[in-house]
Each structure stands twice: as structure tokens, then as C-alpha cells.
Write a protein that holds these residues in place. Structure first.
Motif, mmCIF file in Angstrom:
data_model
loop_
_atom_site.group_PDB
_atom_site.id
_atom_site.type_symbol
_atom_site.label_atom_id
_atom_site.label_comp_id
_atom_site.label_asym_id
_atom_site.label_seq_id
_atom_site.Cartn_x
_atom_site.Cartn_y
_atom_site.Cartn_z
ATOM 1 N N GLY A 56 0.452 -1.229 -0.058
ATOM 2 C CA GLY A 56 0.181 -0.309 0.113
ATOM 3 C C GLY A 56 0.515 1.301 -0.044
ATOM 4 N N VAL A 102 1.270 1.689 -3.573
ATOM 5 C CA VAL A 102 -0.168 0.740 -4.430
ATOM 6 C C VAL A 102 -1.385 1.836 -3.957
ATOM 7 C CG1 VAL A 102 -2.089 -0.293 -5.997
ATOM 8 C CG2 VAL A 102 0.466 -0.780 -5.256
ATOM 9 N N THR A 103 -1.241 3.344 -4.279
ATOM 10 C CA THR A 103 -1.874 3.980 -2.762
ATOM 11 C C THR A 103 -3.692 3.413 -3.028
ATOM 12 O OG1 THR A 103 -2.539 5.480 -4.537
ATOM 13 C CG2 THR A 103 -1.135 6.157 -3.104
ATOM 14 N N SER A 104 -4.383 2.634 -3.544
ATOM 15 C CA SER A 104 -5.589 1.516 -3.538
ATOM 16 C C SER A 104 -5.759 0.990 -2.521
ATOM 17 C CB SER A 104 -5.971 1.568 -5.254
ATOM 18 O OG SER A 104 -5.322 0.421 -5.265
ATOM 19 N N LEU A 105 -4.425 0.857 -2.220
ATOM 20 C CA LEU A 105 -4.582 -0.600 -1.223
ATOM 21 C C LEU A 105 -3.792 -0.111 -0.283
ATOM 22 C CD1 LEU A 105 -3.045 -3.470 -2.952
ATOM 23 C CD2 LEU A 105 -5.203 -2.764 -2.677
ATOM 24 N N LYS A 106 -3.711 1.487 -0.042
ATOM 25 C CA LYS A 106 -3.158 2.049 1.331
ATOM 26 C C LYS A 106 -3.752 1.936 3.340
ATOM 27 C CE LYS A 106 -5.122 7.008 0.364
ATOM 28 N NZ LYS A 106 -5.318 7.878 0.123
ATOM 29 N N ASP A 155 -2.092 -0.337 4.584
ATOM 30 C CA ASP A 155 -0.722 0.057 4.789
ATOM 31 C C ASP A 155 -0.114 -0.751 6.497
ATOM 32 O OD1 ASP A 155 2.222 0.350 3.909
ATOM 33 O OD2 ASP A 155 1.773 2.306 3.802
ATOM 34 N N ASP A 213 0.274 8.819 2.526
ATOM 35 C CA ASP A 213 -1.177 10.204 3.328
ATOM 36 C C ASP A 213 0.136 10.714 4.282
ATOM 37 O OD1 ASP A 213 -2.084 9.391 1.385
ATOM 38 O OD2 ASP A 213 -3.821 8.943 2.209
ATOM 39 N N ASP A 267 1.563 10.133 -6.261
ATOM 40 C CA ASP A 267 1.200 10.976 -7.346
ATOM 41 C C ASP A 267 1.105 12.373 -6.886
ATOM 42 O OD1 ASP A 267 1.543 9.382 -9.875
ATOM 43 O OD2 ASP A 267 -0.799 8.591 -9.477
#
Length: 389
Positions: A217, A220-224, A227, A235, A298
Motif C-alpha cells: 500500500g 499502490v495507494t488504492s491499497l493504502k 498498509d 498520506d 502521485d
């Protein structure tokens, strides 16, 4: 008179014998099954590691030809590098568990070939453990050693690769005979062994999946949301982005930036104040910041195109490289060079803002480099000098 040596106690004799292992999973079939996964993890780790190394330290013939597209290229390859390295750590432990009874074979050396085989295995185990352990410590930025991590990690990677190839060549007949359940070497095994092996492999796959899910995560920020084990969360940090090297660690303070000027050196050198930079034609780009430790995010960056600054100094975008110097007091990447492809790319910026806000000091205020498909260590913060090469 005849003297007879006393017989050694039975305990002494038994101490010289190797221990007995009765478990059904310490066999060649299990070692082969886990070894396939481990080889795949090491293969991905090697290829993506080479990408990272040559993006950071390109040879002279490659420096001006490094691709800037896709912009997320380094984010993908370095995320895979760290994820496969973490998976390899789990798989390596299971592989060693499956084969460790062979360390106690008796006699320890039966022939010259057997001695060479055991030596190759020793090199393989030592180098593989070194790679995954030092790589893991690099992710958390803990360096309990005196050598430089990057060259050591790069050199040992080749030693691991050579050791794996040698091991596979030596063990090829055995690997072939135990490759699948229908293979010749597994026909005599009891049905219970297959059931136990399937359970073990399911558990190993589950462990790799859990470790991957709870660390990936960070890139791959969709899985943060999952994390949990990674050292960084995408974040968390100033302006919503992580920071590896703070201004305090770099020796940069707000008080020392009162008279900051950007110096651009070329056929027509000039200097610019921060207000003059802000008055230049603005440019914006949405690019990931991707670090070698595996995290990436991003962000929206605003500033001035680097090629505009180079062109104003008499440089030739697309043909000339650029050297960037930071205000930081020391560090391996205080001075950075970028090839002509990066200089000419319209998305390569001398950034002044991050997500619509002025750069914070920890993110490189007053100005930093941001470029597509580039390691985070080369996105130089606190830039104060650009030199056209």
C-alpha cells in the motif's frame, strides 16, 4: 604388558552422528516447489533492481538515452522490486527450513563433486540472506554497517544470480525428477506427504499474500488502507507526502534562505530571485514521487519548465545535459546530473508548489526538481544551481 585404550562412552559416539529427521516435508519435492517461487521472486527482484541501479547511476553512453515515459515507470518497477524482495524473504526462510536436514548429511563430504556442491550452496545461502536482509533494512533506513549499501547490494546481486544458476545446473536432474506430482522422483511418496505439502504451500502462499498486502500500500495507494507493516504510509508527511530526508537532516534552515538565488550556468549565465522565478511562464504536471525504499505517491506540481531555464542560458534542450546542486550540506545525491531526455521533457520542472501550495521546507523550498520516470533521490530538493553541460 598390553595396554588397551578405553572405549568411548556411547554418548560420545551418538554425538558424532547426525540428527534424524522424520518429517515428510524435508524432501526434494517440497524444496523444488518452494524453489520455483523463490526463483521467480529473485528474478523479478534482479530485473527491477537493475532498472533502479542504472536509472540512478547510468553509464555515460546511456545517460542521455534514459526514457522519460511512462511517467509511472519507476514507480512500478521499484514497487515490484521491494514487494518481490519482501516476498523472497518469506520464501527463503521456508526453503531453508525444507532443506536444512541436508546440512547434517554424514559423512559431510563424500567426494570432490560433493564438496564443490556444498560450497556452492554455502555461497548461495550467504549471498541470498545478505541481499534480502540488507534490502529490508534499507527500506526502513537502518544501516548497522560501515560499507556503502548501494554498491554492496548491487555487487552481491550478481553473486546471488551466479550462485542460483550454478545451483540449478548442478541440481537440474533432481529438479526435473521432482518438478511435478507425476514426476519420476515422487511416485514412491505416500499420499499423506502430498496432502501435507499442499497444506504447507497454501500456508506459504497465504503468508506471502499477507505480507505483500500489508506493505504494498505504500506504492499502490488504492491499497493504502491495508498498509500496516510498511515503514511509510503514502498520506503521512508534510503536505500529505512522505519525506525521507528532512531539511534539518540536510542542514537547510529557513533562516539561511533569506538571500536565496537560483544560479543558472551556461553560455549566457544568469541568476533569478524567487519572485522572478514565479513571474516566468508557469507549468504544471501530475507526477509520482517514487523513492528507492518502495513508497510512491502521485502529486500535482507547479513551477517552471527546466528546458525553458536551460534555453534561456544558451543551452540546447534535447542535446545538453544538466547538473543540479542542492543547498544541503552533504549527502551522496547533493549533486545530481540528468541527461538530455529529461532536460527536454516538458514535464520536467523546477517545482515551486506542491498540490497547489508553496513547497514546505522539508519538500525542498524554495525550489526542487521533479521529472517523470525518475528515482526520488534524483528529484533534488533545495536546488540553487543549474549548470548546463
Amino acid at each position: 604388558m598390553t595396554f588397551r585404550l578405553p572405549k568411548p562412552p556411547s554418548r560420545a559416539v551418538s554425538a558424532l552422528r547426525p540428527p534424524a529427521f522424520s518429517g515428510r516435508l524435508h524432501d526434494a519435492r517440497t524444496a523444488t516447489a518452494v524453489g520455483r517461487w523463490l526463483a521467480a521472486a529473485f528474478g523479478v527482484c534482479l530485473v527491477t533492481g537493475l532498472v533502479s541501479h542504472y536509472l540512478q547511476h547510468p553509464p555515460s553512453w546511456l545517460a542521455d538515452r534514459l526514457p522519460t515515459r511512462p511517467v509511472w515507470g519507476y514507480r512500478l518497477t521499484q514497487g515490484l522490486h521491494v514487494a518481490s524482495g519482501i516476498a523472497a524473504l518469506v520464501l527463503l526462510l521456508v526453503k531453508l527450513w525444507a532443506v536444512y536436514p541436508r546440512l547434517f548429511v554424514w559423512p559431510p563430504v563424500r567426494s570432490v563433486r560433493h564438496a564443490l556442491e556444498r560450497l556452492s550452496v554455502a555461497v548461495l545461502v550467504a549471498t541470498a540472506v545478505f541481499e534480502v536482509v540488507t534490502g529490508l533494512l534499507n527500506i526502513v533506513e537502518w544501516y548497522p554497517w560501515s560499507f556503502s549499501f548501494v554498491p554492496a547490494h548491487f555487487a552481491v546481486a550478481w553473486a546471488v544470480t551466479g550462485s542460483i544458476l550454478l545451483h540449478v545446473a548442478i541440481k537440474a536432474p533432481e529438479i526435473r525428477s521432482h518438478w511435478s506430482r507425476r514426476s519420476k522422483g515422487t511416485r514412491a511418496l505416500p499420499a499423506e506427504a502430498d496432502a501435507d505439502r499442499r497444506s504447507l504451500l497454501l500456508a506459504v502462499g497465504g503468508a506471502v499474500g499477507v505480507v505483500t498486502l500489508t506493505t504494498v500500500g505504500q506504492s499502490v495507494t488504492s491499497l493504502k488502507a491495508f498498509d500496516l507493516l510498511a515503514p511509510r504510509h503514502p498520506d503521512h508527511g508534510p503536505q500529505g507526502l512522505p519525506v525521507n530526508r528532512t531539511a534539518a537532516a540536510a542542514g537547510v534552515s529557513a533562516e539561511g534562505l533569506g538571500r536565496w538565488r537560483l544560479e543558472v550556468v551556461g553560455p549566457r549565465p544568469y541568476t533569478l530571485s524567487l519572485d522572478a522565478l514565479r513571474a516566468m511562464p508557469p507549468a504544471r504536471a501530475r507526477l509520482p514521487i517514487a523513492c528507492v525504499e518502495g513508497w510512491s505517491v502521485d502529486a500535482d506540481w507547479g513551477g517552471v519548465r527546466v528546458r525553458d531555464l536551460v534555453e534561456r542560458a544558451g543551452g540546447r534542450p534535447g542535446r545538453d545535459a544538466l547538473r543540479v546542486t542542492s543547498l544541503e550540506v552533504g549527502g551522496a545525491y547533493r549533486v545530481m546530473e540528468m541527461g538530455a531526455e529529461y532536460v527536454d521533457d516538458p514535464l520536467t520542472l523546477l517545482a515551486l508548489t506542491l498540490n497547489g501550495q508553496r513547497l514546505s521546507l522539508d519538500h525542498g523550498f524554495p525550489a526542487r526538481i521533479i521529472a517523470p520516470n525518475r528515482p526520488g533521490v534524483l528529484q533534488t530538493k533545495w536546488a540553487h544551481r543549474l549548470e548546463v553541460l
